[in-house]
Design a protein around this motif. Structure first.
Motif, PDB file in Angstrom:
ATOM      1  N   ARG A  82       0.874  -1.181   0.000  1.00  0.00           N
ATOM      2  CA  ARG A  82       0.000   0.000   0.000  1.00  0.00           C
ATOM      3  C   ARG A  82       0.906   1.225   0.000  1.00  0.00           C
ATOM      4  NH1 ARG A  82      -5.123  -1.005   2.395  1.00  0.00           N
ATOM      5  NH2 ARG A  82      -5.087   0.883   3.639  1.00  0.00           N
ATOM      6  N   LEU A 133      -4.158   7.255   0.142  1.00  0.00           N
ATOM      7  CA  LEU A 133      -3.716   6.007  -0.450  1.00  0.00           C
ATOM      8  C   LEU A 133      -3.685   6.128  -1.973  1.00  0.00           C
ATOM      9  CD1 LEU A 133      -2.913   3.103   0.189  1.00  0.00           C
ATOM     10  CD2 LEU A 133      -5.303   2.466  -0.131  1.00  0.00           C
ATOM     11  N   PRO A 171      11.377   8.995  -0.674  1.00  0.00           N
ATOM     12  CA  PRO A 171      10.912   8.866   0.716  1.00  0.00           C
ATOM     13  C   PRO A 171       9.700   9.717   1.054  1.00  0.00           C
ATOM     14  CG  PRO A 171      13.276   9.271   0.615  1.00  0.00           C
ATOM     15  CD  PRO A 171      12.751   9.443  -0.767  1.00  0.00           C
ATOM     16  N   ILE A 172       9.240  10.588   0.137  1.00  0.00           N
ATOM     17  CA  ILE A 172       8.018  11.337   0.475  1.00  0.00           C
ATOM     18  C   ILE A 172       6.798  10.415   0.467  1.00  0.00           C
ATOM     19  CG2 ILE A 172       8.845  13.576  -0.368  1.00  0.00           C
ATOM     20  CD1 ILE A 172       6.998  13.167  -2.795  1.00  0.00           C
ATOM     21  N   PHE A 173       6.912   9.237  -0.174  1.00  0.00           N
ATOM     22  CA  PHE A 173       5.807   8.284  -0.165  1.00  0.00           C
ATOM     23  C   PHE A 173       5.883   7.437   1.110  1.00  0.00           C
ATOM     24  CE2 PHE A 173       6.444   9.108  -4.673  1.00  0.00           C
ATOM     25  CZ  PHE A 173       5.148   9.341  -5.085  1.00  0.00           C
ATOM     26  N   ALA A 174       4.727   7.125   1.660  1.00  0.00           N
ATOM     27  CA  ALA A 174       4.677   6.208   2.789  1.00  0.00           C
ATOM     28  C   ALA A 174       4.253   4.842   2.259  1.00  0.00           C
ATOM     29  CB  ALA A 174       3.678   6.702   3.823  1.00  0.00           C
ATOM     30  N   VAL A 175       4.940   3.805   2.706  1.00  0.00           N
ATOM     31  CA  VAL A 175       4.717   2.482   2.140  1.00  0.00           C
ATOM     32  C   VAL A 175       4.466   1.459   3.234  1.00  0.00           C
ATOM     33  CG1 VAL A 175       5.612   0.774   0.564  1.00  0.00           C
ATOM     34  CG2 VAL A 175       6.441   3.106   0.426  1.00  0.00           C
ATOM     35  N   GLU A 176       3.509   0.576   2.955  1.00  0.00           N
ATOM     36  CA  GLU A 176       3.385  -0.642   3.746  1.00  0.00           C
ATOM     37  C   GLU A 176       3.602  -1.805   2.806  1.00  0.00           C
ATOM     38  OE1 GLU A 176      -0.281  -0.905   5.984  1.00  0.00           O
ATOM     39  OE2 GLU A 176      -0.386   1.279   5.917  1.00  0.00           O
ATOM     40  N   SER A 214       1.115   5.351  -0.145  1.00  0.00           N
ATOM     41  CA  SER A 214       0.303   6.563  -0.013  1.00  0.00           C
ATOM     42  C   SER A 214       1.191   7.794   0.009  1.00  0.00           C
ATOM     43  CB  SER A 214      -0.558   6.491   1.243  1.00  0.00           C
ATOM     44  OG  SER A 214       0.213   6.024   2.313  1.00  0.00           O
TER      45      SER A 214
END
Lengths: 582, 221
Positions: free
Chosen positions: B17, B24, B61-66, B19
């Protein structure tokens, strides 16, 4: 994001990827230290003696006496006025000519011609351009010879004070012709960023004249980009030393020249006076910038009124031709000045009012070559070291930025401009005092580092645009092929940017060659260069020797740019995309 | 290709995922089997290239990832891009302009063998896609189709364990496009590589023949 995504749930917790760290952080730190420390230390080094603290001379009580002495110095009011006036007049004139020219001729063939002329014009050092102008406009100069004996009626050079005129007009002219190409280059770099073309087309489609379309739709965002370079011009022009020595008034001289005289005086008690002068110079430049800001505010108000009035200003023919003529005049004066220097350097006997020497000879060059070896070597050594050091630092800082994904912030940009916004003499004087007390003055390394302060900003400005323009996917491809970040730098970025790197090195070299004050002050006279020699000849040196020395000074940057253009073409002679500048 | 097909395992995007600023962008949970092509379709701004960057190890790194990326069951999510062995192809061939054709291919080829053996590998690879004798050529003098084939060779010579394709055919003209599609998918199939293809061209998806994921989103990027 679009409508389809807005229905997605908002995730409350986010795991951010870590920003990569890099030991390359040493580069931006070194850059910041090398740019900011000398300026701050130099201003402090001037502030202490200015307030009466000079332990070397046994002065340890703080007092305002140096400032009292400064106010009491004969003709100090005139000196201050001259400096302020030169700073503001130079900037205003250069700004009017460049903006007028860009407004009137943007997108035309004439514009492209000047675009190509800009590199050679920029590479001519201030001192050489000033000498060229002096040899043109002096009472016995080439222009007067062209007008004599007819129509001027002079059989002998008139007894006029054209060069070194008390109002500083010749000095201002010498500054204007050199600041025009600088400002033009800055405008050229900023134009694509402000989307000049579509804005102009839109305004002209609304019926605005060419000049009005530019002034109303492009100038406001363009000016925002040009502000720091303009401040740098103000600070430079109101504290210039070499051009002032060659063309400027002498009784009294502008402030910066007088500081230098006090500093060099055998009477050491004048040191605190010089220090007070250095602080006054700093205040003067700040005041000049404040005046400019007030002017800016006023012009913006008037501009807003004009824009709201709806007038189309379609009849701008006069403005257009005036802009073209002044731009041509500025470029023509520099080029004609160089030609005059060349002629004087090979002239034998040359009586007034003859337009051509009676005989041509290489005697001058023979003696110049025999005596100029040391200063030439010094100039090449200092310029070579400082430009290469600047390029290495700039590449390291840019690579750090790329690897960590950061972007240049405004703060970093101001730090970059700091040495250009503070008058040279204001902090170099104090820096020299500090170095003397540490017994580091006159060291080659100290001279090179002092040059670096001025060389680095130009090198980074020149490198960062092509660096950021390089398609980042090349690096991604190389990384996915299993290559490390170091390998990407050495084997992909460095060779692909070889042309830009060569150009930046040449620019740094040219800046270093043209520097007078850092070489003189920090070098403590132990590192004479072609530039310090040429300026020293301005006070009553032999004309022919002066001309030849100034020509050598003008030729060195040119040589650097020539090599920079050739090197990548040689290295990659079998790669079409590299030769084409890709 | 002369080199023997390598035993490769699946590429898994496990509960991924991504976001941006709390919103998201996309969510994918999918395993690509060896030799299979997963096509991710969507208009620009739908985040499909973001997914590719995440798999390759380049995500900003500006994106947040799971979620995780698994290659042959191994978690490579925290590995740097150069240690993932994911072959990457873009819509532009991006041949390095300062190197010859052979120089580009040698840059991709894994180290290990002698200089002569490396040269031979490169020559043999060129011959196999009909570009024999092109070693010394300047990439700038090649046709679009030739460049695309060399870019593919460069990637394959680095012995990738999976292929990541970012609209690799969109800039080729129609006749060439079919030819390149066939070549890329054939070579990936021969090597049993899992392929993640990102495109907005439905014909790419049809030619790939594998499962398709559609991403929503409109272009305000």
């Amino acid at each position: 994001m679009g409508a389809a995504l807005q229905s997605w749930p908002i995730i409350p917790t986010q795991q951010k990827l870590e920003r990569p760290r890099s030991r390359l952080i040493a580069f931006p730190i070194a850059v910041l230290a090398l740019l900011v420390l000398p300026v701050v230390a130099g201003l402090l080094g001037a502030a202490l003696p200015a307030f009466g603290y000079l332990p070397v001379l046994g002065l340890e009580d703080f007092s305002l006496e140096p400032f009292v002495a400064l106010v009491g110095a004969p003709g100090i009011g005139v000196s201050l006025a001259l400096s302020l006036c030169a700073g503001l007049c130079t900037t205003t004139l250069a700004f009017l000519v460049v903006m007028g020219f860009v407004a009137a001729w943007h997108g035309t063939r004439v514009f492209r011609v000047f675009r190509r002329l800009i590199a050679p014009l920029l590479s001519v050092p201030h001192a050489a351009a000033a000498f060229g102008l002096a040899f043109l406009i002096a009472p016995s100069g080439l222009l007067m010879r062209a007008l004599s004996p007819w129509p001027s009626g002079f059989a002998r050079p008139p007894d006029w004070l054209i060069v070194h005129d008390p109002a500083g007009l010749a000095m201002t002219a010498g500054l204007v012709v050199k600041e025009i190409p600088f400002l033009f280059l800055m405008a050229l770099a900023a134009l694509p960023q402000v989307e000049a073309e579509p804005r102009l087309n839109m305004a002209r489609a609304l019926g605005y004249g060419r000049v009005a379309a530019f002034l109303f739709s492009v100038l406001p965002p363009l000016y925002a980009q040009l502000r720091l370079p303009i401040f740098a011009i103000i600070a430079y022009a109101c504290s210039v030393v070499d051009v002032a020595l060659i063309l400027g008034p002498t009784t009294p001289a502008p402030l910066a020249v007088r500081i230098l005289e006090w500093q060099a005086d055998p009477d050491l008690s004048l040191r605190s006076l010089a220090a007070a002068g250095a602080l006054a110079q700093f205040a003067l430049a700040s005041f000049a910038i404040c005046l400019w800001l007030a002017l800016e505010w006023l012009v913006a108000r008037i501009g807003a009124k004009l824009m709201a009035s709806g007038h189309r200003f379609r009849r701008d023919g006069l403005v257009r031709h005036l802009a073209g003529a002044t731009m041509s005049l500025a470029a023509g004066l520099v080029l004609a000045g160089l030609a005059t220097l060349a002629l004087w350097s090979i002239a034998g006997f040359w009586a007034f009012p003859d337009i051509w020497p009676n005989a041509l000879t290489f005697d001058t060059w023979r003696s110049v070559i025999a005596t100029l070896g040391g200063p030439l070597d010094n100039a090449l050594l200092i310029a070579g070291l400082s430009s290469v050091l600047a390029v290495v630092l700039a590449l390291g800082a840019l690579e750090y930025e790329t690897r960590t994904g950061g972007t240049t912030t405004t703060r970093a940009l101001v730090a970059l401009y700091l040495p250009l916004l503070v008058p040279q003499i204001a902090f170099l004087f104090g820096l020299d005092m500090l170095l003397v007390s540490l017994r580091l003055d006159g060291w080659l390394l100290a001279v090179v580092l002092a040059h670096l302060v001025f060389v680095f900003p130009y090198v980074l400005l020149s490198l960062s645009q092509p660096w950021h323009a390089l398609d980042p996917r090349y690096a991604l491809i190389a990384r996915s092929l299993g290559r490390s970040a170091d390998a990407v730098f050495w084997r992909i970025r460095l060779p692909m940017l070889s042309r830009a790197i060569a150009t930046a090195t040449a620019l740094g070299f040219a800046v270093s060659i043209s520097l007078y004050l850092p070489t003189l002050l920090i070098g403590a006279g132990r590192w004479p260069t072609v530039t310090t020699e040429a300026v020293a000849l301005s006070s009553g040196g032999d004309r022919r020797i002066t001309a030849a020395t100034a020509l050598v000074q003008a030729f060195l940057p040119f040589l650097g740019f020539g090599l920079a253009a050739m090197l990548p073409a040689l290295l990659f002679r079998r790669r079409a995309a590299m030769r084409a500048g890709g | 290709m002369t080199s023997a097909p390598e035993a490769t395992d699946a590429l898994t995007l496990s509960q991924v995922r991504i976001s941006l600023a709390g919103r998201l962008l996309l969510s994918v949970d999918k395993t690509i089997r060896p030799g299979e092509v997963l096509t991710v379709m969507g208009p620009s701004g739908s985040g499909k290239s973001t997914l590719l960057a995440f798999a390759a190890g380049f995500l900003d790194p500006i994106f947040a990832v799971e979620g995780r990326v698994l290659l042959a069951g191994e978690d490579v999510t925290r590995r740097p891009a150069e240690a993932r062995q994911m072959g990457l192809l873009f819509q532009d061939p991006l041949l390095f302009p300062h190197l010859s054709v052979a120089g580009n291919l040698l840059f991709g080829l894994r180290p290990g063998s002698s200089r002569e053996a490396r040269q031979d590998t490169v020559s043999a690879a060129l011959a196999e896609v009909g570009l024999e004798g092109m070693e010394g050529r300047d990439p700038a003098t090649l046709s679009g189709g030739q460049r695309a084939r060399i870019a593919l060779l460069r990637t394959l010579l680095s012995r990738p364990r999976a292929l990541l394709l970012d609209e690799p055919f969109s800039k080729l003209d129609v006749a060439l496009r079919d030819q390149m599609r066939r070549l890329v998918f054939d070579e990936a199939g021969k090597r049993n590589l899992p392929v993640l293809l990102v495109t907005h061209d439905r014909q790419d998806a049809e030619a790939a023949g594998g499962p398709v994921i559609e991403l929503g989103g409109t272009s305000d990027e």
